[in-house]
Design a protein around this motif. Structure first.
Motif, PDB file in Angstrom:
ATOM      1  N   MET A   1       0.809  -1.210   0.000  1.00  0.00           N
ATOM      2  CA  MET A   1       0.000   0.000   0.000  1.00  0.00           C
ATOM      3  C   MET A   1       0.851   1.273   0.000  1.00  0.00           C
ATOM      4  O   MET A   1       0.448   2.298  -0.545  1.00  0.00           O
ATOM      5  CB  MET A   1      -0.941  -0.003   1.212  1.00  0.00           C
ATOM      6  N   LYS A   2       2.023   1.205   0.607  1.00  0.00           N
ATOM      7  CA  LYS A   2       2.893   2.379   0.575  1.00  0.00           C
ATOM      8  C   LYS A   2       3.359   2.666  -0.848  1.00  0.00           C
ATOM      9  O   LYS A   2       3.460   3.820  -1.269  1.00  0.00           O
ATOM     10  CB  LYS A   2       4.088   2.148   1.498  1.00  0.00           C
ATOM     11  N   LYS A   3       3.619   1.601  -1.597  1.00  0.00           N
ATOM     12  CA  LYS A   3       4.001   1.789  -2.995  1.00  0.00           C
ATOM     13  C   LYS A   3       2.822   2.320  -3.799  1.00  0.00           C
ATOM     14  O   LYS A   3       2.990   3.140  -4.714  1.00  0.00           O
ATOM     15  CB  LYS A   3       4.507   0.470  -3.566  1.00  0.00           C
TER      16      LYS A   3
ATOM     17  N   ILE B   1      -7.614  10.377   0.371  1.00  0.00           N
ATOM     18  CA  ILE B   1      -8.274  10.039   1.639  1.00  0.00           C
ATOM     19  C   ILE B   1      -8.750   8.590   1.624  1.00  0.00           C
ATOM     20  O   ILE B   1      -8.581   7.845   2.602  1.00  0.00           O
ATOM     21  CB  ILE B   1      -9.452  11.004   1.900  1.00  0.00           C
ATOM     22  N   CYS B   2      -9.336   8.186   0.506  1.00  0.00           N
ATOM     23  CA  CYS B   2      -9.786   6.790   0.382  1.00  0.00           C
ATOM     24  C   CYS B   2      -8.615   5.822   0.529  1.00  0.00           C
ATOM     25  O   CYS B   2      -8.716   4.799   1.215  1.00  0.00           O
ATOM     26  CB  CYS B   2     -10.467   6.571  -0.964  1.00  0.00           C
ATOM     27  N   LEU B   3      -7.500   6.155  -0.101  1.00  0.00           N
ATOM     28  CA  LEU B   3      -6.349   5.258  -0.049  1.00  0.00           C
ATOM     29  C   LEU B   3      -5.788   5.155   1.364  1.00  0.00           C
ATOM     30  O   LEU B   3      -5.372   4.079   1.806  1.00  0.00           O
ATOM     31  CB  LEU B   3      -5.271   5.722  -1.017  1.00  0.00           C
ATOM     32  N   LEU B   4      -5.775   6.271   2.111  1.00  0.00           N
ATOM     33  CA  LEU B   4      -5.293   6.218   3.490  1.00  0.00           C
ATOM     34  C   LEU B   4      -6.170   5.299   4.337  1.00  0.00           C
ATOM     35  O   LEU B   4      -5.662   4.532   5.174  1.00  0.00           O
ATOM     36  CB  LEU B   4      -5.256   7.629   4.080  1.00  0.00           C
ATOM     37  N   LEU B   5      -7.478   5.379   4.145  1.00  0.00           N
ATOM     38  CA  LEU B   5      -8.365   4.464   4.860  1.00  0.00           C
ATOM     39  C   LEU B   5      -8.114   3.014   4.445  1.00  0.00           C
ATOM     40  O   LEU B   5      -8.110   2.103   5.277  1.00  0.00           O
ATOM     41  CB  LEU B   5      -9.830   4.828   4.583  1.00  0.00           C
ATOM     42  N   ILE B   6      -7.905   2.796   3.152  1.00  0.00           N
ATOM     43  CA  ILE B   6      -7.633   1.449   2.658  1.00  0.00           C
ATOM     44  C   ILE B   6      -6.345   0.908   3.270  1.00  0.00           C
ATOM     45  O   ILE B   6      -6.276  -0.250   3.694  1.00  0.00           O
ATOM     46  CB  ILE B   6      -7.550   1.450   1.117  1.00  0.00           C
ATOM     47  N   ILE B   7      -5.312   1.753   3.347  1.00  0.00           N
ATOM     48  CA  ILE B   7      -4.049   1.327   3.955  1.00  0.00           C
ATOM     49  C   ILE B   7      -4.257   0.950   5.414  1.00  0.00           C
ATOM     50  O   ILE B   7      -3.759  -0.079   5.894  1.00  0.00           O
ATOM     51  CB  ILE B   7      -3.000   2.457   3.835  1.00  0.00           C
TER      52      ILE B   7
ATOM     53  N   ILE C   1       0.228   6.916  -6.700  1.00  0.00           N
ATOM     54  CA  ILE C   1      -0.829   7.921  -6.830  1.00  0.00           C
ATOM     55  C   ILE C   1      -0.259   9.330  -6.741  1.00  0.00           C
ATOM     56  O   ILE C   1      -0.609  10.220  -7.531  1.00  0.00           O
ATOM     57  CB  ILE C   1      -1.909   7.686  -5.755  1.00  0.00           C
ATOM     58  N   VAL C   2       0.655   9.550  -5.792  1.00  0.00           N
ATOM     59  CA  VAL C   2       1.255  10.880  -5.657  1.00  0.00           C
ATOM     60  C   VAL C   2       2.051  11.231  -6.914  1.00  0.00           C
ATOM     61  O   VAL C   2       1.938  12.341  -7.464  1.00  0.00           O
ATOM     62  CB  VAL C   2       2.156  10.931  -4.407  1.00  0.00           C
ATOM     63  N   GLY C   3       2.848  10.279  -7.391  1.00  0.00           N
ATOM     64  CA  GLY C   3       3.664  10.544  -8.572  1.00  0.00           C
ATOM     65  C   GLY C   3       2.844  10.832  -9.806  1.00  0.00           C
ATOM     66  O   GLY C   3       3.078  11.825 -10.517  1.00  0.00           O
ATOM     67  N   TRP C   4       1.850   9.981 -10.080  1.00  0.00           N
ATOM     68  CA  TRP C   4       1.023  10.195 -11.272  1.00  0.00           C
ATOM     69  C   TRP C   4       0.128  11.424 -11.119  1.00  0.00           C
ATOM     70  O   TRP C   4      -0.195  12.082 -12.110  1.00  0.00           O
ATOM     71  CB  TRP C   4       0.170   8.965 -11.550  1.00  0.00           C
ATOM     72  N   SER C   5      -0.279  11.739  -9.890  1.00  0.00           N
ATOM     73  CA  SER C   5      -1.090  12.945  -9.684  1.00  0.00           C
ATOM     74  C   SER C   5      -0.298  14.197 -10.036  1.00  0.00           C
ATOM     75  O   SER C   5      -0.820  15.119 -10.683  1.00  0.00           O
ATOM     76  CB  SER C   5      -1.568  13.013  -8.231  1.00  0.00           C
ATOM     77  N   VAL C   6       0.964  14.233  -9.606  1.00  0.00           N
ATOM     78  CA  VAL C   6       1.815  15.376  -9.947  1.00  0.00           C
ATOM     79  C   VAL C   6       2.004  15.467 -11.462  1.00  0.00           C
ATOM     80  O   VAL C   6       1.919  16.556 -12.059  1.00  0.00           O
ATOM     81  CB  VAL C   6       3.175  15.255  -9.230  1.00  0.00           C
ATOM     82  N   PHE C   7       2.231  14.315 -12.096  1.00  0.00           N
ATOM     83  CA  PHE C   7       2.420  14.284 -13.554  1.00  0.00           C
ATOM     84  C   PHE C   7       1.181  14.815 -14.285  1.00  0.00           C
ATOM     85  O   PHE C   7       1.274  15.646 -15.197  1.00  0.00           O
ATOM     86  CB  PHE C   7       2.735  12.849 -13.977  1.00  0.00           C
ATOM     87  N   VAL C   8      -0.010  14.334 -13.867  1.00  0.00           N
ATOM     88  CA  VAL C   8      -1.244  14.744 -14.536  1.00  0.00           C
ATOM     89  C   VAL C   8      -1.553  16.219 -14.269  1.00  0.00           C
ATOM     90  O   VAL C   8      -2.005  16.950 -15.164  1.00  0.00           O
ATOM     91  CB  VAL C   8      -2.414  13.837 -14.091  1.00  0.00           C
TER      92      VAL C   8
END
Length: 727
Positions: A416-418, A506-512, A423-430
């Motif tokens: 999940m950390k990966k 936020i969803c991903l943090l809950l999932i983690i 998500i952070v990397g692709w979000s910055v790219f997009v």
């Protein structure tokens, strides 16, 4: 990297980018709103390995869209006035889909069901009229993405599923030939070092993989679809062959100290016949042609002979070996006929005695239940946040939580950390593309080129098989975050893209959080749970095997059986996969080699128990010897008790000593029967041999448990229970 390698690497990115851009620009040209749904359909269909799997996923996507639409309409029709009850039922639907998503054949239907239901409920603002329009639009654009994917992937470098399936069949045939050669050397050349323990587990895994590949090959190969019954029968024979190998291993182990010089010619002849049959099947797969039916021989029963100077123990084991080798020869004849039917199209009569139809019982997988429970927790928390605080994009968070929660939790040992870094990397790219490139686009063809080159970059830069999740997440973020550009009236709104990304985070943090703490999904924890469950499943199935009809009809037996009727080999494979994913450097107290030794012994243990269940069932069906039946049942129950208790292995030594006296009695009875001497109990040779097989399975099972317990005593399982809280 040379040009040819770059060319091969660019094939899939070009196909995905072209199909995605064509589908979305076509939706815009047709005047459909939300064309990104067509792009998402192309993205998901491109995840699979062959065109057959893509076609199957496309079909299941349409079916799942229908089921998701029906589910959303049902919730809106009956509970639109009470949002609380509707969200409770929606959470239960997430749990059901979360469990069924692991189904190897129909799991994708349930994944799309919850995806479509979530999107219709949220994006329609709980309004029935809006939801009906959205459902219709969703179906249209899913069908558009399906068609665009099929056209592009069929024209540009098409890849059929049939070669992939046939290569897997060849791997299985070669592996079984190696297995037979090892057993032949073990018997004839007395070479004990040629037998590799890993082969047993690999064969079972190959059979299970063939079933999944068959589903994909049916979708794009008329030949496979037409002869589906023959191929399905071949897979069933492969499954039954594993049980036969278990019986053969037992007979060989009983003869490891015997002198077989006089029997070697007959044993060698049977093994050569078995190898000839497998080579004949391999030739049919390689050439795609069936031989003349006159070239297909039928095995004649071969006796190993009787020698008066042979001791009783060896003679009984020889009779078992004779029966087993002849049974395997008959099974190999069935395999050749099935391959002949698959490649010639001629029908053949199935031998129900050689391969009886397996009895299927309902069962529940605890790991699937855990994943389903986690998905429900994620959605329930997001519903509470939306219901009590109603933050911006709160309803969208529910949909994202349901969709990506089940997707990520269902991934095997997902880091999940990966995922968060992806998500952070692709979000910055997009976002950079959104700010600096998108404002310059004002023509439809420019938008199409933007999506083509962006998608190509994502799939080309992360083309390795291990990067599948990364490129899928990147493509989804690209399509969803820039959805305002694809509206009929394009809108440049960076704030909307940022809000979507924040909701996603936020969803991903809950999932983690929920993926790590209630029943952690870390591979070491999964392996420990699988091993514990395996012990309980084996104990239950041993007790069920020797239970009487009256005991099996008790009201609680089917309920408990839901948890313990699962195939043991599935649990061993789950533990094996988890062991391979464990970062062993974090656990210096234990080693991967020790874990693999235990896993390999567990594969053998499952084969021993399958052989015991099979041998006991055949003997119990015809025996009238109540005393022997009571003795065998008591021994099996003691083994089950030893499995259920951690300290129960110490009782196995006493059981082994008791088994020795029973062996002597059975060998004496077989020896007298073969000499046509009347003995007490009026027992037939067939019944005596079946009893001998059951007792041999018991003895070898006890020995296997002793070896396994010694290996487990050297492994520090408590070291794997330490959990580090790191995000």
């Amino acid at each position: 990297m040379n040009i040819s390698a770059l060319y091969e690497r660019a094939k899939l990115p070009i196909k995905v980018a072209l199909a995605l851009s064509i589908s979305m620009i076509t939706a815009i040209w047709l005047g459909w709103d939300r064309p990104y749904w067509a792009g998402l359909a192309v993205t998901v269909m491109s995840m699979v390995e062959t065109s057959g799997h893509s076609l199957r996923k496309g079909k299941w996507r349409l079916v799942g869209t229908f089921y998701g639409t029906a589910s959303a309409f049902f919730l809106l029709a009956f509970f639109a006035q009470d949002v609380g009850i509707m969200m409770v039922l929606f959470t239960l639907l997430v749990g059901i889909c979360g469990y069924m998503i692991f189904n190897p054949r129909y799991g994708y239907i349930w994944s799309i069901t919850i995806t479509v239901c979530s999107l219709i409920l949220v994006m329609g603002d709980m309004n029935p009229i809006s939801d009906f329009n959205l459902a219709t639009l969703r179906l249209e654009e899913t069908l558009l993405g399906f068609i665009c994917h099929i056209v592009v992937f069929s024209i540009l470098w098409p890849q059929s599923s049939r070669p992939v399936f046939e290569n897997a069949v060849l791997d299985l045939l070669k592996q079984q030939q190696t297995n037979l050669v090892n057993r032949r050397h073990q018997l004839i050349k007395r070479d004990q070092h040629t037998v590799t323990r890993t082969v047993l587990g690999e064969g079972l895994k190959l059979v299970m993989r063939l079933q999944d590949l068959l589903y994909g090959a049916e979708a794009d190969s008329y030949h496979i679809l037409r002869e589906r019954k023959s191929w399905q029968y071949i897979i069933e024979v492969g499954d039954q062959w594993a049980v036969a190998i278990g019986h053969l291993t037992e007979a060989i182990d009983l003869l490891k100290d015997a002198n077989l010089d006089m029997e070697k010619p007959q044993i060698d002849a049977i093994f050569r016949y078995l190898l000839h049959n497998f080579q004949q099947c391999e030739a049919m797969v390689k050439t795609g042609k069936s031989p003349s039916k006159r070239q297909i021989s039928c095995f004649q029963y071969m006796k190993l002979g009787f020698h008066p100077e042979t001791d009783m123990h060896t003679q009984g084991a020889l009779l078992l070996l004779e029966r087993q080798l002849n049974s395997m020869a008959k099974l190999s004849d069935e395999l050749v006929l099935a391959f002949y039917s698959a490649y010639s199209g001629e029908c053949w009569s199935r031998d129900e005695q050689s391969l009886p139809k397996p009895i299927k019982r309902w069962s529940l997988d605890t790991e699937r239940l855990i994943a389903s429970f986690k998905g429900m927790l994620v959605v329930a928390c997001l519903v509470l946040i939306w219901y009590y605080y109603n933050p911006p994009g709160g309803s969208l968070m529910i949909a994202l939580g349901a969709i990506f929660g089940l997707t990520f939790i269902s991934l095997p040992f997902a880091n999940m950390k990966k995922m968060l870094s992806y998500i952070v990397g692709w979000s910055v790219f997009v976002l950079l593309e959104y700010i600096f490139i998108i404002p310059l686009l004002n023509q439809p063809y420019q938008i199409a080129l933007f999506y083509f080159f962006s998608t190509f970059f994502i799939w080309f830069s992360f083309s390795a098989a291990k990067d599948l999740v990364s490129r899928v997440i990147g493509t989804m973020i690209l399509v969803i975050s820039t959805k305002s550009v694809m509206c009929l009236t394009p809108v440049y709104a960076p704030a909307l893209a940022i809000s979507i990304l924040m909701a996603f985070t936020i969803c991903l943090l809950l999932i983690i959080f929920f993926n790590e703490f209630p029943f952690s999904a870390q591979p070491e924890r999964v392996m420990l749970r699988r091993l514990k469950m395996l012990k309980n499943v084996l104990a239950w199935q041993l007790r069920y095997t020797v239970a009487t009809t009256q005991e099996r009809r008790r009201w609680w037996v089917p309920i408990v059986g839901l948890l313990y009727n699962i195939r043991p080999i599935t649990l061993v494979m789950g533990a094996d996969n988890a062991a391979k994913a464990i970062p062993w450097k974090k656990f210096p107290e234990v080693s991967e080699e020790q874990a693999q030794v235990i896993i390999h012994r567990l594969y053998l243990l499952v084969l021993r128990i399958n052989s015991l269940k099979d041998g006991y069932a055949k003997w119990r069906l015809n025996t009238k010897d109540d005393l022997a039946q009571s003795m065998v049942k008591d021994s099996v129950l003691r083994i089950a008790t030893a499995l259920e208790h951690t300290d129960g292995y110490q009782n196995l030594l006493v059981l082994e000593q008791e088994m020795l006296s029973v062996y002597n009695d059975v060998h004496r009875r077989i020896h007298l029967i073969d000499r046509q001497v009347e003995i007490e109990g009026d027992i037939s040779l067939e019944e005596a041999l079946n009893l001998h097989r059951a007792l041999a399975s018991l003895g070898l099972l006890v020995n296997e448990l002793k070896v396994l317990s010694e290996a487990m005593a050297e492994f520090d399982f408590k070291a794997l229970e330490i959990q580090y809280f790191t995000i």
